[in-house]
Scaffold this motif. Structure first.
Motif, short mmCIF file in Angstrom:
data_model
loop_
_atom_site.label_atom_id
_atom_site.label_comp_id
_atom_site.label_asym_id
_atom_site.label_seq_id
_atom_site.Cartn_x
_atom_site.Cartn_y
_atom_site.Cartn_z
N UNK A 46 0.81 -1.22 0.00
CA UNK A 46 0.00 0.00 0.00
C UNK A 46 0.84 1.27 0.00
N UNK A 47 0.44 2.24 -0.85
CA UNK A 47 1.13 3.53 -0.82
C UNK A 47 0.79 4.28 0.47
N UNK A 48 1.49 5.36 0.71
CA UNK A 48 1.30 6.10 1.97
C UNK A 48 -0.13 6.59 2.14
N UNK A 49 -0.78 7.06 1.05
CA UNK A 49 -2.15 7.57 1.18
C UNK A 49 -3.09 6.48 1.66
N UNK A 50 -2.87 5.26 1.19
CA UNK A 50 -3.73 4.15 1.60
C UNK A 50 -3.46 3.77 3.06
N UNK A 51 -2.20 3.75 3.45
CA UNK A 51 -1.86 3.47 4.85
C UNK A 51 -2.48 4.51 5.78
N UNK A 52 -2.39 5.78 5.38
CA UNK A 52 -2.96 6.87 6.19
C UNK A 52 -4.47 6.75 6.30
N UNK A 53 -5.14 6.45 5.18
CA UNK A 53 -6.60 6.31 5.20
C UNK A 53 -7.02 5.15 6.10
N UNK A 54 -6.32 4.05 6.01
CA UNK A 54 -6.66 2.90 6.84
C UNK A 54 -6.43 3.18 8.32
N UNK A 55 -5.41 3.94 8.62
CA UNK A 55 -5.08 4.22 10.02
C UNK A 55 -5.97 5.32 10.60
N UNK A 56 -6.11 6.42 9.89
CA UNK A 56 -6.77 7.60 10.43
C UNK A 56 -8.17 7.87 9.90
N UNK A 57 -8.54 7.27 8.78
CA UNK A 57 -9.84 7.52 8.20
C UNK A 57 -9.83 8.76 7.35
N UNK A 58 -10.98 9.21 6.93
CA UNK A 58 -12.30 8.74 7.33
C UNK A 58 -12.54 7.31 6.83
N UNK A 59 -13.31 6.58 7.64
CA UNK A 59 -13.60 5.18 7.36
C UNK A 59 -15.02 5.03 6.81
N UNK A 60 -15.24 4.03 5.93
CA UNK A 60 -16.60 3.79 5.43
C UNK A 60 -17.49 3.26 6.56
#
Length: 126
Positions: A46-60
């Motif tokens: 996973x690229x950094x943007x994906x890691x950040x989204x998974x860690x910090x959200x926003x989440x679905x």
């Protein structure tokens, strides 16, 4: 990203497979079809943007509901209509509003009933 073809999917489908909230993804991801190979590559490394989204959200919503221990319907009944960040989820868990406590109890009761019915069916199948 790639052009649409038989092996590509819409960005919304790819976002679901990656468990991320589509509007929070980069514009390039949202605007182009994604191949199965590209999704597999994103999952594998996973690229950094994906890691950040998974860690910090926003989440679905499905992930918000799972993290809060309620159903998606329970979120709606509690007034949660938007995606939440990890920080917002943690705040709700710390505050324990009445609706969250009630929905968690209700959800656990539903899960217990589903387990009971499944065990009953398994017993009858023997």
């Amino acid at each position: 990203m790639s052009r649409p073809n038989a092996q590509s999917m819409k960005p919304a489908t790819a976002a679901k497979k990656l468990d991320v909230y589509l509007p929070a993804t980069p514009a390039e991801f949202q605007e182009n079809a994604i191949t199965r190979d590209e999704v597999a590559a994103l999952l594998a490394d996973p690229p950094q943007w994906l890691k950040d989204l998974r860690k910090n959200g926003p989440h679905p919503k499905n992930l918000v509901a799972a993290k809060l221990g309620v159903s998606i319907s329970g979120l709606a009944r509690g007034g949660v209509v938007d995606a939440l960040t990890t920080e917002q989820i943690d705040a709700l868990l710390a505050e324990k509003p009445d609706w969250l406590v009630a929905e968690r109890e209700s959800y656990q009761a539903v899960l217990a009933e589903e387990r009971r019915v499944k065990a009953l069916r398994a017993e009858k199948a023997r």
